[in-house]
Scaffold this motif. Structure first.
Motif, PDB file in Angstrom:
ATOM      1  N   ALA A 162     -51.443  36.955  -9.542  1.00  0.00           N
ATOM      2  CA  ALA A 162     -51.796  35.919  -8.568  1.00  0.00           C
ATOM      3  C   ALA A 162     -53.227  35.423  -8.693  1.00  0.00           C
ATOM      4  O   ALA A 162     -53.515  34.279  -8.373  1.00  0.00           O
ATOM      5  N   GLU A 163     -54.151  36.275  -9.125  1.00  0.00           N
ATOM      6  CA  GLU A 163     -55.565  35.907  -9.062  1.00  0.00           C
ATOM      7  C   GLU A 163     -56.053  35.314 -10.370  1.00  0.00           C
ATOM      8  O   GLU A 163     -55.852  35.859 -11.447  1.00  0.00           O
ATOM      9  N   ARG A 164     -56.715  34.158 -10.262  1.00  0.00           N
ATOM     10  CA  ARG A 164     -57.403  33.563 -11.400  1.00  0.00           C
ATOM     11  C   ARG A 164     -58.734  33.039 -10.916  1.00  0.00           C
ATOM     12  O   ARG A 164     -58.849  32.545  -9.804  1.00  0.00           O
ATOM     13  N   MET A 165     -59.753  33.091 -11.756  1.00  0.00           N
ATOM     14  CA  MET A 165     -61.044  32.548 -11.365  1.00  0.00           C
ATOM     15  C   MET A 165     -60.965  31.029 -11.396  1.00  0.00           C
ATOM     16  O   MET A 165     -60.625  30.428 -12.415  1.00  0.00           O
ATOM     17  N   ARG A 166     -61.299  30.433 -10.274  1.00  0.00           N
ATOM     18  CA  ARG A 166     -61.199  28.977 -10.133  1.00  0.00           C
ATOM     19  C   ARG A 166     -62.040  28.248 -11.174  1.00  0.00           C
ATOM     20  O   ARG A 166     -61.680  27.169 -11.640  1.00  0.00           O
ATOM     21  N   ILE A 167     -63.146  28.816 -11.567  1.00  0.00           N
ATOM     22  CA  ILE A 167     -64.084  28.161 -12.473  1.00  0.00           C
ATOM     23  C   ILE A 167     -63.443  27.809 -13.811  1.00  0.00           C
ATOM     24  O   ILE A 167     -63.840  26.868 -14.475  1.00  0.00           O
TER      25      ILE A 167
END
Length: 391
Positions: A162-167
């Motif tokens: 689920a988690e990804r760095m938005r940058i």
């Protein structure tokens, strides 16, 4: 059974089916042409730049802080006769002396006044201006950079968990990895995984590559404590950067210091210093082509609060290190700490948009034209004069 720290990947190409994959993600990587390398570390929680780089030469500092940021007489290391380096960052002093470290005090994104960690981090990673709601900006500025780079050839890309760095979110393919993701697969389970994705070239090849990397990693030693996460991140990032990866980004938490800051802040600063020095050691000769930028969502109040800490503020600080950096100096100006100089009567006044330093670094490292940086990578940015960030 196999038990490994796992290499993962993240990309907007993946779609819904990736959510069922048994792995997670938190650090991100991308391939880019050339020898230059860029590392962006997001310091989540709002680092107090006034404490990290202590302006002990400002005559108004002591009136604002009775226990914090008091300069060389209280443990800081003098840098230039005005700023002192917090003891937690003392291990980085040789980089400053070698001209491989600089910092920009009094910087910020365009985010103002609401002082929410979530909104501040979203705007920092989205790279947007005040005319765009960061919640509506779906991609991040590093991904938009990749989209402008001719010949950009990232390896196979996919999203896991689920988690990804938005940058680094966006159409350009990128990878991610988490040191907290542990893979326990029997040979039968590995075979089953390969069969599930056999008819999907994207997931078939990506899963095979992930398993190959897992197999190449050293297994945990019985009876030995695992390495701290920040060092695992640094070593894995260096390993990728020594190969095809040219851009890496990850986050370090623990910077929210509302109370007992003198004791609390030392730990994340020391972790940051250890992370940087591990990257330098592991990169070897590639350190000479590396620029690392440590950025935080906003700064903290100029005045110490009643709990011997600081609250959410505006102007913060940006740390820049690397063999490609023109260091040993302070970037930009200092706004002062008198009542009339503070933003809203409480915060350090920003003197420059933090995005401008990132943009000039990308202009120097990758040759991206200024107008594309100001319009496509950082919408609405005026880069201003060249700070000559790179050597």
């Amino acid at each position: 059974m196999l038990s490994r720290r796992l290499f993962l990947q993240a990309s907007a190409m993946a779609g819904c089916s990736a959510a069922a994959h048994p792995l997670l993600s938190s650090a991100a990587f991308a391939s880019a042409p050339g020898d230059n390398r860029l590392v962006v570390i997001i310091l989540r929680g709002a680092m107090d730049g006034i404490d990290a780089f202590q302006p002990y030469g400002d005559p108004d500092l002591r009136a604002l802080r009775s226990t914090l940021s008091l300069g060389p007489d209280h443990g800081a290391t003098d840098l230039d006769g005005f700023f002192g380096l917090h003891p937690g960052l003392a291990a980085l002093l040789p980089l400053w002396q070698a001209g491989q470290m600089t910092f920009a005090p009094a910087v910020s994104t365009p985010y103002r006044d609401k002082r929410s960690h979530f909104d501040g981090q979203n705007m920092l990673e989205a790279g947007t201006g005040t005319d765009l709601d960061p919640a509506d900006q779906q991609d991040g500025w590093l991904n938009r950079l990749l989209q402008l780079m001719p010949g950009q050839a990232s390896e196979t890309a996919y999203s896991v968990g689920a988690e990804r760095m938005r940058i680094l979110r966006g159409p350009a393919p990128a990878k991610s990895w988490s040191p907290d993701a542990v893979l326990n697969l029997s040979p039968q389970a590995e075979w089953l995984l390969s069969r599930i994705y056999y008819d999907d070239p994207l997931f078939r090849d990506a899963s095979a590559q992930a398993l190959e990397i897992v197999a190449s990693l050293s297994p945990p030693q019985p009876g030995k404590n695992p390495e701290p996460e920040h060092l695992e991140l640094a070593r894995f990032a260096a390993d990728r950067l020594n190969k095809e990866t040219r851009i890496a980004t990850f986050s370090l938490p623990g910077w929210d210091t509302h109370a007992g800051q003198a004791g609390v802040l030392h730990r994340p600063l020391a972790r940051l210093a250890e992370t940087i020095l591990t990257l330098r050691s592991e990169l070897g000769r590639n350190w000479d082509h590396t620029t690392l930028m440590a950025m935080t969502e906003f700064g903290r109040t100029a005045r110490e609060n009643g709990s011997a800490g600081t609250d959410h503020g505006t102007g913060g600080a940006m740390l820049v290190v690397g063999g490609a950096v023109r260091g040993g100096r302070v970037l930009g100006g200092w706004p002062g700490l008198s009542d009339g100089d503070l933003y809203a009567g409480r915060d350090l006044m920003p003197t420059r948009d933090i995005r401008a330093y990132a943009a000039w670094a990308m202009h120097g490292k990758f040759g991206i034209p200024r107008d594309r940086l100001e319009r496509a990578v950082f919408p609405g940015l005026d880069m201003g004069p060249d700070p000559r960030l790179l050597a």
